[in-house]
Design a protein around this motif. Structure first.
Motif, PDB file in Angstrom:
ATOM      1  N   PRO A 207       0.811  -1.224   0.000  1.00  0.00           N
ATOM      2  CA  PRO A 207       0.000   0.000   0.000  1.00  0.00           C
ATOM      3  C   PRO A 207       0.842   1.272   0.000  1.00  0.00           C
ATOM      4  O   PRO A 207       0.865   2.037   0.963  1.00  0.00           O
ATOM      5  CB  PRO A 207      -0.819  -0.139   1.293  1.00  0.00           C
ATOM      6  CG  PRO A 207       0.092  -0.894   2.206  1.00  0.00           C
ATOM      7  CD  PRO A 207       0.853  -1.859   1.329  1.00  0.00           C
ATOM      8  N   LEU A 208       1.551   1.488  -1.092  1.00  0.00           N
ATOM      9  CA  LEU A 208       2.353   2.706  -1.219  1.00  0.00           C
ATOM     10  C   LEU A 208       2.529   3.048  -2.688  1.00  0.00           C
ATOM     11  O   LEU A 208       2.368   2.200  -3.565  1.00  0.00           O
ATOM     12  CB  LEU A 208       3.713   2.541  -0.531  1.00  0.00           C
ATOM     13  CG  LEU A 208       4.632   1.398  -0.998  1.00  0.00           C
ATOM     14  CD1 LEU A 208       5.453   1.804  -2.214  1.00  0.00           C
ATOM     15  CD2 LEU A 208       5.566   0.987   0.128  1.00  0.00           C
ATOM     16  N   LEU A 209       2.842   4.317  -2.936  1.00  0.00           N
ATOM     17  CA  LEU A 209       3.157   4.795  -4.276  1.00  0.00           C
ATOM     18  C   LEU A 209       4.672   4.963  -4.373  1.00  0.00           C
ATOM     19  O   LEU A 209       5.275   5.666  -3.568  1.00  0.00           O
ATOM     20  CB  LEU A 209       2.456   6.124  -4.552  1.00  0.00           C
ATOM     21  CG  LEU A 209       0.924   6.090  -4.568  1.00  0.00           C
ATOM     22  CD1 LEU A 209       0.366   7.510  -4.710  1.00  0.00           C
ATOM     23  CD2 LEU A 209       0.404   5.209  -5.697  1.00  0.00           C
ATOM     24  N   ALA A 210       5.262   4.311  -5.368  1.00  0.00           N
ATOM     25  CA  ALA A 210       6.710   4.378  -5.528  1.00  0.00           C
ATOM     26  C   ALA A 210       7.132   5.546  -6.403  1.00  0.00           C
ATOM     27  O   ALA A 210       8.289   5.967  -6.361  1.00  0.00           O
ATOM     28  CB  ALA A 210       7.230   3.076  -6.131  1.00  0.00           C
ATOM     29  N   GLY A 211       6.210   6.074  -7.213  1.00  0.00           N
ATOM     30  CA  GLY A 211       6.555   7.150  -8.122  1.00  0.00           C
ATOM     31  C   GLY A 211       7.247   6.636  -9.372  1.00  0.00           C
ATOM     32  O   GLY A 211       7.467   5.442  -9.547  1.00  0.00           O
ATOM     33  N   ALA A 212       7.591   7.569 -10.240  1.00  0.00           N
ATOM     34  CA  ALA A 212       8.219   7.199 -11.510  1.00  0.00           C
ATOM     35  C   ALA A 212       9.636   6.674 -11.283  1.00  0.00           C
ATOM     36  O   ALA A 212      10.300   7.031 -10.318  1.00  0.00           O
ATOM     37  CB  ALA A 212       8.256   8.411 -12.431  1.00  0.00           C
ATOM     38  N   GLY A 213      10.074   5.813 -12.188  1.00  0.00           N
ATOM     39  CA  GLY A 213      11.452   5.320 -12.131  1.00  0.00           C
ATOM     40  C   GLY A 213      11.558   3.814 -12.174  1.00  0.00           C
ATOM     41  O   GLY A 213      12.077   3.260 -13.145  1.00  0.00           O
ATOM     42  N   PRO A 214      11.087   3.108 -11.136  1.00  0.00           N
ATOM     43  CA  PRO A 214      11.236   1.651 -11.141  1.00  0.00           C
ATOM     44  C   PRO A 214      10.465   0.990 -12.278  1.00  0.00           C
ATOM     45  O   PRO A 214       9.429   1.489 -12.723  1.00  0.00           O
ATOM     46  CB  PRO A 214      10.648   1.230  -9.779  1.00  0.00           C
ATOM     47  CG  PRO A 214      10.705   2.457  -8.944  1.00  0.00           C
ATOM     48  CD  PRO A 214      10.501   3.596  -9.888  1.00  0.00           C
ATOM     49  N   GLY A 215      10.990  -0.145 -12.746  1.00  0.00           N
ATOM     50  CA  GLY A 215      10.327  -0.890 -13.800  1.00  0.00           C
ATOM     51  C   GLY A 215       9.124  -1.654 -13.290  1.00  0.00           C
ATOM     52  O   GLY A 215       8.809  -1.665 -12.092  1.00  0.00           O
ATOM     53  N   ARG A 216       8.427  -2.315 -14.219  1.00  0.00           N
ATOM     54  CA  ARG A 216       7.287  -3.160 -13.883  1.00  0.00           C
ATOM     55  C   ARG A 216       7.774  -4.556 -13.517  1.00  0.00           C
ATOM     56  O   ARG A 216       8.944  -4.894 -13.689  1.00  0.00           O
ATOM     57  CB  ARG A 216       6.343  -3.241 -15.085  1.00  0.00           C
ATOM     58  CG  ARG A 216       5.710  -1.918 -15.469  1.00  0.00           C
ATOM     59  CD  ARG A 216       4.873  -2.089 -16.731  1.00  0.00           C
ATOM     60  NE  ARG A 216       3.854  -3.122 -16.563  1.00  0.00           N
ATOM     61  CZ  ARG A 216       3.381  -3.878 -17.559  1.00  0.00           C
ATOM     62  NH1 ARG A 216       3.856  -3.736 -18.774  1.00  0.00           N
ATOM     63  NH2 ARG A 216       2.447  -4.767 -17.328  1.00  0.00           N
ATOM     64  N   ILE A 217       6.863  -5.393 -13.042  1.00  0.00           N
ATOM     65  CA  ILE A 217       7.244  -6.747 -12.660  1.00  0.00           C
ATOM     66  C   ILE A 217       7.524  -7.621 -13.871  1.00  0.00           C
ATOM     67  O   ILE A 217       8.060  -8.720 -13.734  1.00  0.00           O
ATOM     68  CB  ILE A 217       6.178  -7.419 -11.769  1.00  0.00           C
ATOM     69  CG1 ILE A 217       4.851  -7.580 -12.507  1.00  0.00           C
ATOM     70  CG2 ILE A 217       6.007  -6.653 -10.473  1.00  0.00           C
ATOM     71  CD1 ILE A 217       3.834  -8.412 -11.728  1.00  0.00           C
ATOM     72  N   THR A 218       7.159  -7.149 -15.076  1.00  0.00           N
ATOM     73  CA  THR A 218       7.447  -7.909 -16.284  1.00  0.00           C
ATOM     74  C   THR A 218       8.132  -7.005 -17.292  1.00  0.00           C
ATOM     75  O   THR A 218       7.904  -5.797 -17.310  1.00  0.00           O
ATOM     76  CB  THR A 218       6.159  -8.515 -16.880  1.00  0.00           C
ATOM     77  OG1 THR A 218       6.482  -9.368 -17.981  1.00  0.00           O
ATOM     78  CG2 THR A 218       5.194  -7.447 -17.338  1.00  0.00           C
ATOM     79  N   ALA A 219       9.009  -7.580 -18.118  1.00  0.00           N
ATOM     80  CA  ALA A 219       9.772  -6.795 -19.083  1.00  0.00           C
ATOM     81  C   ALA A 219      10.107  -7.668 -20.276  1.00  0.00           C
ATOM     82  O   ALA A 219      10.022  -8.898 -20.218  1.00  0.00           O
ATOM     83  CB  ALA A 219      11.046  -6.254 -18.440  1.00  0.00           C
ATOM     84  N   GLY A 220      10.503  -7.017 -21.370  1.00  0.00           N
ATOM     85  CA  GLY A 220      10.885  -7.743 -22.571  1.00  0.00           C
ATOM     86  C   GLY A 220       9.947  -7.457 -23.718  1.00  0.00           C
ATOM     87  O   GLY A 220       9.046  -6.617 -23.610  1.00  0.00           O
ATOM     88  N   PRO A 221      10.125  -8.159 -24.841  1.00  0.00           N
ATOM     89  CA  PRO A 221       9.278  -7.940 -26.024  1.00  0.00           C
ATOM     90  C   PRO A 221       7.810  -8.228 -25.716  1.00  0.00           C
ATOM     91  O   PRO A 221       7.486  -9.066 -24.867  1.00  0.00           O
ATOM     92  CB  PRO A 221       9.831  -8.936 -27.054  1.00  0.00           C
ATOM     93  CG  PRO A 221      11.219  -9.242 -26.586  1.00  0.00           C
ATOM     94  CD  PRO A 221      11.177  -9.154 -25.092  1.00  0.00           C
ATOM     95  N   ALA A 222       6.938  -7.523 -26.428  1.00  0.00           N
ATOM     96  CA  ALA A 222       5.500  -7.751 -26.261  1.00  0.00           C
ATOM     97  C   ALA A 222       5.143  -9.165 -26.705  1.00  0.00           C
ATOM     98  O   ALA A 222       5.733  -9.711 -27.635  1.00  0.00           O
ATOM     99  CB  ALA A 222       4.716  -6.726 -27.073  1.00  0.00           C
ATOM    100  N   GLY A 223       4.193  -9.755 -26.031  1.00  0.00           N
ATOM    101  CA  GLY A 223       3.741 -11.099 -26.385  1.00  0.00           C
ATOM    102  C   GLY A 223       2.230 -11.179 -26.341  1.00  0.00           C
ATOM    103  O   GLY A 223       1.538 -10.163 -26.249  1.00  0.00           O
ATOM    104  N   GLY A 224       1.723 -12.379 -26.380  1.00  0.00           N
ATOM    105  CA  GLY A 224       0.288 -12.586 -26.325  1.00  0.00           C
ATOM    106  C   GLY A 224      -0.244 -12.405 -24.918  1.00  0.00           C
ATOM    107  O   GLY A 224       0.489 -12.103 -23.985  1.00  0.00           O
ATOM    108  N   HIS A 225      -1.551 -12.575 -24.779  1.00  0.00           N
ATOM    109  CA  HIS A 225      -2.146 -12.468 -23.456  1.00  0.00           C
ATOM    110  C   HIS A 225      -2.953 -13.730 -23.166  1.00  0.00           C
ATOM    111  O   HIS A 225      -3.302 -14.488 -24.063  1.00  0.00           O
ATOM    112  CB  HIS A 225      -3.042 -11.236 -23.357  1.00  0.00           C
ATOM    113  CG  HIS A 225      -4.255 -11.298 -24.237  1.00  0.00           C
ATOM    114  ND1 HIS A 225      -4.231 -10.933 -25.557  1.00  0.00           N
ATOM    115  CD2 HIS A 225      -5.534 -11.698 -23.968  1.00  0.00           C
ATOM    116  CE1 HIS A 225      -5.442 -11.110 -26.080  1.00  0.00           C
ATOM    117  NE2 HIS A 225      -6.243 -11.566 -25.135  1.00  0.00           N
ATOM    118  N   ARG A 226      -3.231 -13.949 -21.891  1.00  0.00           N
ATOM    119  CA  ARG A 226      -3.980 -15.120 -21.450  1.00  0.00           C
ATOM    120  C   ARG A 226      -4.866 -14.711 -20.285  1.00  0.00           C
ATOM    121  O   ARG A 226      -4.436 -13.957 -19.410  1.00  0.00           O
ATOM    122  CB  ARG A 226      -3.033 -16.243 -21.033  1.00  0.00           C
ATOM    123  CG  ARG A 226      -3.682 -17.317 -20.162  1.00  0.00           C
ATOM    124  CD  ARG A 226      -2.764 -18.438 -19.802  1.00  0.00           C
ATOM    125  NE  ARG A 226      -2.596 -19.360 -20.914  1.00  0.00           N
ATOM    126  CZ  ARG A 226      -3.471 -20.329 -21.212  1.00  0.00           C
ATOM    127  NH1 ARG A 226      -4.578 -20.460 -20.502  1.00  0.00           N
ATOM    128  NH2 ARG A 226      -3.247 -21.146 -22.204  1.00  0.00           N
TER     129      ARG A 226
END
Length: 275
Positions: A207-226
């Motif tokens: 329960p906190l806002l980290a602000g701009a800068g850190p990456g997301r929990i996933t990275a890399g080329p775009a792929g499909g969705h499920r």
């Protein structure tokens, strides 16, 4: 097992009070087929880390579930970049959790599995040198191992010039490691998602806002969705939410993908929570 940091169930069927470890273990459980579970922590605004490390997002409730998920798995999958960045030590469990594993017919400790395309690994790192179970390194045919690595880990080569993750998971299953827990980092998570190999995601929301800068929990080329249906929502007194999403069981249950399953996982920066 003790209750530890208080966690209750909000959905479905709200619990009357805090859940003990046995109840939590039953909620997460083990599957009767090969299964890949991913565990991450994030801020409300989607950050994967604070000050460069995931530990800043992880409090006592998350660490409690983090330890239970390690107790439940056969193999602990992590990218080489995460292993280096977070300074992983040997994967060990306390006496109570080792006893639980013995009672359920499991080895006392899960096996550490490192994904590395470059084999830029230090055999002297405690994750290897002090491991209670010999780790496995998933790599590819073209990678050159540093001196001493083969002495402390089993090298499994999957793919010609990049790590073939589907082949790597199949190799782990042949070793009896059917229940795999992935702790990151984001590039490995992204590659597993693109290959449609992820069966479950356990996501802690701090329960906190980290602000701009850190990456997301996933990275890399775009792929499909499920589609990944929500299975339960847990909450701690400090406002932390723990969400579990898991795919429906498929007829073949093997989790094999029909898309590109190669990855260079050495660049992944952060796991689900501090080991």
């Amino acid at each position: 097992m003790s209750a530890g940091a208080a966690i209750s169930r909000l959905w479905p069927a709200p619990s009357a009070g805090g859940l003990d470890d046995a109840e939590l273990a039953a909620l997460y459980g083990r599957e009767d087929r090969p299964h890949l579970r991913v565990n991450f922590v994030t801020s409300v605004d989607g950050a994967v880390s604070l000050d460069g490390y995931s530990a800043g997002l992880s409090g006592a409730p998350d660490k409690r579930v983090f330890g239970l998920l390690r107790m439940l798995c056969d193999g602990l999958l992590v990218a080489a970049g995460t292993l280096r960045h977070e300074g992983y030590g040997a994967v060990r469990l306390d006496a109570t959790r080792r006893a639980w594993r013995r009672a359920h017919g499991l080895a006392e400790y899960p096996t550490l599995v490192v994904v590395s395309g470059s084999l830029d690994l230090d055999p002297a790192q405690a994750a290897f040198a002090d491991a209670p179970v010999r780790p496995v390194v998933l790599t590819h045919a073209a990678a050159e191992a540093p001196p001493g690595l083969a002495g402390v880990a089993d090298l499994v080569r999957c793919g010609d010039d990049r790590v073939d993750l589907a082949a790597g998971l199949a190799a782990l299953r042949r070793r009896g490691l059917g229940q795999v827990l992935c702790e990151g980092g984001p590039h490995l998570f992204g590659a597993l998602t693109a290959a449609d190999l992820v069966d479950e995601v356990c996501l802690t929301v701090a329960p906190l806002l980290a602000g701009a800068g850190p990456g997301r929990i996933t990275a890399g080329p775009a792929g499909g969705h499920r589609e990944l249906p929500l299975r339960h929502v847990l909450a701690a007194a400090d406002g932390v939410l723990m969400l579990r999403y898991a795919r429906e069981a498929e007829a073949d249950g093997d989790g094999e993908a029909n898309t590109d399953t190669t990855a260079d996982a050495d660049t992944a920066p952060a796991p689900a929570a501090a080991p």
